[in-house]
Each structure stands twice: as structure tokens, then as C-alpha cells.
Design an enzyme around this catalytic site. Structure first.
Site, mmCIF file in Angstrom:
data_model
loop_
_atom_site.group_PDB
_atom_site.id
_atom_site.type_symbol
_atom_site.label_atom_id
_atom_site.label_comp_id
_atom_site.label_asym_id
_atom_site.label_seq_id
_atom_site.Cartn_x
_atom_site.Cartn_y
_atom_site.Cartn_z
ATOM 1 N N TYR A 1 -17.780 17.417 18.650
ATOM 2 C CA TYR A 1 -17.043 16.304 19.243
ATOM 3 C C TYR A 1 -15.583 16.415 18.822
ATOM 4 O O TYR A 1 -15.259 16.959 17.774
ATOM 5 C CB TYR A 1 -17.643 14.944 18.895
ATOM 6 C CG TYR A 1 -17.834 14.611 17.434
ATOM 7 C CD1 TYR A 1 -16.774 14.205 16.637
ATOM 8 C CD2 TYR A 1 -19.106 14.639 16.857
ATOM 9 C CE1 TYR A 1 -16.962 13.857 15.308
ATOM 10 C CE2 TYR A 1 -19.308 14.301 15.531
ATOM 11 C CZ TYR A 1 -18.225 13.903 14.761
ATOM 12 O OH TYR A 1 -18.406 13.563 13.442
ATOM 13 N N CYS A 2 -14.704 15.946 19.668
ATOM 14 C CA CYS A 2 -13.253 16.062 19.494
ATOM 15 C C CYS A 2 -12.848 17.504 19.172
ATOM 16 O O CYS A 2 -12.237 17.774 18.135
ATOM 17 C CB CYS A 2 -12.761 15.117 18.395
ATOM 18 S SG CYS A 2 -10.954 14.874 18.386
#
Length: 279
Positions: free
Chosen positions: A148-149
Site C-alpha cells: 500500500y502507498c
């Protein structure tokens, strides 16, 4: 290497420690504090700052996340799982903060020629490597697909991401921010964000690309180093790393003019989030 040291090795560091969990300490406050410190450092009112901060059970969204096709369904999922959410003012996509995640901000004055964006990222990477230099594991900075990110400065050990870096520039100050997943399960954090994106119908977006989260590529430092590590432990390692830079440092909090500037930046964060809620 010399260029990295020119940022990390300051003559003086001012340290603001907000790593203790406070139930009413909202993530909006943290981003407003960093903006305040950017103005302070950028104007020469304060020397360079290192700030640590922790927030309980909060998903911090990037601006791009607000373009998710069914964002309201994703937010409802977060709320049903007792997670707060805020929209930050720096780059990147959604990250999850809890009591096992330590955030560190490095706030530098921008120079007349400007600080190259990679130099800020490299300074944070170098700092984290110093903090854990006694372990026989290399800390890489490269994008971890499925995290994620995701970004080119994902920090990982043996291919598992435990940290991500973002950057914000305002008022001649540069704030480089890292989240370090210190303890707990990296997979569980990633699974929650995977479900958030699934509920938000991320794969139906025609204009923006969102991560297809693969929880198995995420881990905490405790998991990667095979021993229990706490936020307090890592905060102590940070102080020891600062000592290695050879500069002086002192503990502090917001003071003087900063207390006058802070309400303005906090209200900006509140307004930003209110507008997204209204949409």
C-alpha cells in the site's frame, strides 16, 4: 554520500517527541504541526527539526484516494472497523497508523537553490539505516509492488516493506515524513487497506491507478528482525542515530510564534477534510 550528509548532519537538531499515545491527538494536528514547523524552519526562526508522532487506528488518505469511484463505501468499511480517517496534505496514497507505527518527520530549511527532492528522501533512508545498523540486514529503498502507498522509496528488508516516505514543501521548509511499521502484523494492516480499496471499487477507476494490495509483501520490523521491538525502542534508536551525526540536539515543543501560526494550519487541515466529507 556527501550530499546526503549535508542534510542529515546538521549543526543542531531540535527534537519534538510526540510518540506517546494520546487518545485525543488527531492526525490532522500532526500535519498542521509539520506545516507550522516548515514555516518556522524555513523562516530561520527554528533550527532543523526531528519530530516523532504516533496516532491510534487511523487511515491517512492521500488526495488521490479521494477520487476512488466508490469512496463513501470504503470509508463506511473503515468506520465499521473502528478506524478513523483523515486526508493528508502530502503526497502518496493511503497508509494505516496505529500504536505500533512510528512516524518521523525531518524538517529542513530549503536553500536558495532548492533541495533536490531525492536528497530529502535519501536523508531519511540514511537515518533509518543508521538506526538499525547493528542488524545484519540491508535496508533497501525501491518500490515494492503490491504494497500500500507504493513508491520508489519504499523501505524494505528481504523484499518486505516496513516503511514509506513522503515529502511536503511549504514556506521555504521541507518536511520529509516516514512511517515505520514497528510492531504488529504487516499483513493485517495491508489486508484492511486491501478491503478498503475493494469496497471503494478501485479497479473501476478510469483516470487514476490505485494499488492492488498484496498483503504478503508487507511486514513490521518486529517480524523482519525476528524479535519484539516497540515504538519506545525505535525512538531511543533515533536519538542514538542523531548522536552519530555529531551535531548538538535538544528536546523541545511548539513555542513562541509557532503557537500563533499553528491554529491557521490546523484550520486549513480541518477545512480540507470538511470539503471532502461534504462531497
Amino acid at each position: 554520500m556527501a550530499e546526503i550528509k549535508s542534510l542529515l548532519y546538521q549543526d543542531q537538531w531540535r527534537i519534538i517527541d510526540q510518540s506517546g499515545i494520546a487518545p485525543h491527538f488527531n492526525a490532522l494536528e500532526s500535519f498542521a504541526i509539520d506545516d507550522t514547523l516548515c514555516q518556522s524552519v524555513g523562516s530561520g526562526y527554528s533550527p532543523a527539526v526531528i519530530r516523532t508522532w504516533v496516532h491510534a487506528d487511523t487511515v491517512v488518505l492521500g488526495i488521490q484516494d479521494t477520487k476512488l469511484p466508490q469512496l463513501e463505501k470504503g470509508l463506511r468499511f473503515l468506520e465499521e472497523n473502528n478506524m478513523k480517517w483523515v486526508v493528508r496534505n502530502s503526497g502518496g496514497l493511503a497508509v494505516l497508523l496505529d500504536e505500533g507505527v512510528l512516524n518521523i518527520s525531518l524538517i529542513f530549511p530549503d536553500t536558495e537553490r532548492g533541495i533536490d527532492i531525492n536528497r530529502g528522501y535519501d536523508a531519511m533512508w540514511e537515518l533509518v539505516k543508521i538506526m538499525f545498523q547493528d542488524y545484519p540486514y540491508g535496508i533497501e529503498a525501491r518500490e515494492i509492488i503490491g504494497s500500500y502507498c507504493p513508491g520508489s522509496y519504499d523501505l524494505s528488508i528481504r523484499g518486505k516493506k516496513f516503511a514509506g516516505i513522503s515529502q511536503r514543501r511549504i514556506r521555504k521548509g521541507v518536511a520529509v515524513q516516514v512511517y515505520l511499521c514497528v510492531s504488529g502484523s504487516g499483513i493485517k494492516r495491508a489486508e484492511l487497506l486491501k478491503q478498503f480499496y475493494t469496497h471503494s471499487k478501485f479497479n473501476e477507476s478510469m483516470k487514476y491507478v490505485f494499488p492492488a494490495v498484496q498483503p504478503g509483501v508487507m511486514a513490521s520490523l518486529s517480524e523482519l528482525l525476528n524479535e519484539p521491538i516497540t515504538v519506545t525502542d525505535v525512538t531511543q534508536r533515533l536519538l542514538e542515530a542523531v548522536k552519530c551525526t555529531g551535531g548538538q540536539f535538544y528536546m523541545s515543543s511548539l513555542q513562541g510564534k509557532e503557537l500563533e501560526w499553528y491554529p491557521h494550519y490546523f484550520e486549513r487541515m480541518v477545512d480540507r477534510n470538511r470539503k471532502f466529507m461534504e462531497k
